[in-house]
Motif scaffolding. Structure first.
Motif, short mmCIF file in Angstrom:
data_model
loop_
_atom_site.label_atom_id
_atom_site.label_comp_id
_atom_site.label_asym_id
_atom_site.label_seq_id
_atom_site.Cartn_x
_atom_site.Cartn_y
_atom_site.Cartn_z
N PHE A 1 -69.92 -51.81 -35.80
CA PHE A 1 -69.83 -51.60 -34.26
C PHE A 1 -68.50 -51.28 -33.56
CE2 PHE A 1 -74.24 -52.79 -33.79
CZ PHE A 1 -74.37 -53.91 -34.92
N ASP A 2 -68.58 -50.35 -32.49
CA ASP A 2 -67.23 -50.34 -31.76
C ASP A 2 -67.17 -51.47 -31.04
OD1 ASP A 2 -66.65 -47.35 -31.85
OD2 ASP A 2 -68.81 -47.37 -31.55
N ALA A 3 -65.82 -51.79 -30.52
CA ALA A 3 -65.25 -52.96 -29.72
C ALA A 3 -66.37 -52.95 -28.66
CB ALA A 3 -64.09 -52.51 -29.15
N ASP A 4 -66.73 -52.04 -28.03
CA ASP A 4 -67.87 -52.04 -26.88
C ASP A 4 -68.79 -50.87 -27.03
OD1 ASP A 4 -66.67 -54.01 -25.05
OD2 ASP A 4 -65.07 -52.44 -24.95
N PRO A 5 -70.03 -51.24 -27.88
CA PRO A 5 -71.00 -50.38 -28.30
C PRO A 5 -71.79 -50.16 -27.17
CG PRO A 5 -71.57 -52.45 -29.22
CD PRO A 5 -70.09 -52.57 -28.72
N MET A 6 -72.37 -48.68 -26.98
CA MET A 6 -73.38 -48.57 -26.19
C MET A 6 -74.54 -49.10 -26.38
SD MET A 6 -72.33 -44.39 -25.65
CE MET A 6 -72.65 -44.06 -27.48
N VAL A 7 -75.39 -49.25 -25.29
CA VAL A 7 -76.72 -50.05 -25.11
C VAL A 7 -77.60 -48.97 -24.41
CG1 VAL A 7 -78.11 -51.95 -24.59
CG2 VAL A 7 -75.68 -52.25 -25.51
N SER A 8 -78.78 -48.99 -25.06
CA SER A 8 -79.98 -48.25 -24.43
C SER A 8 -81.04 -49.25 -24.52
CB SER A 8 -80.55 -47.06 -25.20
OG SER A 8 -81.47 -46.29 -24.61
N GLU A 9 -81.39 -49.68 -22.99
CA GLU A 9 -82.17 -51.03 -22.81
C GLU A 9 -83.32 -50.33 -22.33
OE1 GLU A 9 -81.99 -55.08 -20.16
OE2 GLU A 9 -80.13 -53.46 -20.55
N SER A 10 -84.60 -51.24 -22.70
CA SER A 10 -85.84 -51.02 -22.43
C SER A 10 -86.56 -52.47 -22.03
CB SER A 10 -86.61 -50.30 -23.50
OG SER A 10 -87.04 -51.05 -24.62
N ALA A 11 -87.79 -52.39 -21.73
CA ALA A 11 -88.66 -53.46 -21.37
C ALA A 11 -88.65 -54.52 -22.49
CB ALA A 11 -90.00 -52.93 -21.05
N HIS A 12 -88.86 -54.27 -23.71
CA HIS A 12 -88.98 -55.10 -24.59
C HIS A 12 -87.72 -55.44 -25.54
CE1 HIS A 12 -93.35 -55.12 -24.28
NE2 HIS A 12 -93.37 -53.80 -23.98
N GLY A 13 -86.58 -54.77 -25.28
CA GLY A 13 -85.63 -54.86 -25.97
C GLY A 13 -84.62 -53.63 -25.83
N ALA A 14 -83.67 -53.37 -26.75
CA ALA A 14 -82.58 -52.47 -26.45
C ALA A 14 -82.29 -51.89 -27.97
CB ALA A 14 -81.37 -53.06 -25.70
N TYR A 15 -81.81 -50.89 -27.96
CA TYR A 15 -81.03 -50.03 -28.99
C TYR A 15 -79.52 -50.24 -28.71
CZ TYR A 15 -84.87 -48.04 -31.54
OH TYR A 15 -86.33 -47.80 -32.40
N VAL A 16 -78.98 -50.54 -29.81
CA VAL A 16 -77.25 -50.78 -29.63
C VAL A 16 -76.65 -49.90 -30.61
CG1 VAL A 16 -75.29 -52.34 -30.05
CG2 VAL A 16 -77.75 -53.34 -29.32
N ASN A 17 -75.74 -49.05 -30.23
CA ASN A 17 -75.00 -48.12 -31.06
C ASN A 17 -74.36 -48.79 -32.18
OD1 ASN A 17 -72.36 -45.75 -30.56
ND2 ASN A 17 -74.24 -45.29 -31.68
N ALA A 18 -74.46 -48.14 -33.25
CA ALA A 18 -73.89 -48.70 -34.72
C ALA A 18 -73.41 -47.49 -35.41
CB ALA A 18 -74.69 -49.57 -35.26
#
Length: 206
Positions: free
Chosen positions: A145-162
């Motif tokens: 992961f990056d030092a501050d990875p991007m996050v794509s959030e939704s109702a049930h969770g989120a995808y984290v950039n890796a």
């Protein structure tokens, strides 16, 4: 108390584009377009995408090649703690093509790292980032992961950039791919206190 730093010229431009609907996926797809057709993308999908949705790929993943393999951009799924987040319904985002604007900014010096850092810093305290690091800590060096990875959030969770590591040997070279075509660059990655990141000095994605 930490004093907020003024936005740089590129950050101001990215902030304006975000208000127009720019998403992290738009940034990755733009910079990833130059990696189209890379055998590392197909290898990453074959190795990591098990059809469960735990790992997902953009339409145009970014490939950072090195001498022995490459890192491929992806998203890892993290379940939300507790009940689903209740949010107001929003109309679907109108289709906006940011390629022309991003291309102009790239010509002025904008890099994918600047974009990732700016968007990721907005989500620095996200519990999803912490959970993703903890869940994939046994995959150190393979899922990073990056030092501050991007996050794509939704109702049930989120995808984290890796970033997913693929060895040269995992690429199918029997279909005409030339192993010498893989640039012997070293990924400009360094390990920080919060995980892996890269310095942004690599000419590949400038």
């Amino acid at each position: 108390m930490k004093v907020a730093q003024p936005l740089t010229q590129f950050e101001q431009q990215l902030s304006r584009l975000q208000r127009q609907g720019l998403l992290a996926a738009d940034v990755l797809n733009f910079f990833g377009s130059r990696s189209a057709g890379s055998p590392f993308i197909e290898a990453a999908e074959r190795l990591f995408d098990l059809g469960t949705g735990d790992i997902s790929f953009d339409a145009a993943p970014i490939v950072l090649p090195s001498e022995h393999g490459a890192y491929v951009s992806a998203w890892v799924w993290v379940e939300r703690r507790g009940p689903p987040f209740e949010s107001e319904s929003h109309d679907r985002r109108p289709a906006v093509n940011f390629s022309e604007t991003l291309e102009a900014l790239q010509a002025q010096g904008l890099t994918v790292q600047v974009c990732i850092d700016y968007i990721g810093q907005q989500q620095r305290d996200s519990i999803f980032v912490q959970d993703a690091r903890r869940f994939y800590q046994h995959k150190r060096g393979v899922v990073v992961f990056d030092a501050d990875p991007m996050v794509s959030e939704s109702a049930h969770g989120a995808y984290v950039n890796a970033w997913l590591w693929v060895w040269n040997r995992d690429v199918d070279l029997t279909r005409g791919a030339d192993p010498l075509a893989f640039p012997p660059r070293r990924c400009c990655r360094r390990e920080g206190s919060n995980g892996f990141c890269y310095t942004g000095n690599c000419s590949f994605y400038k």
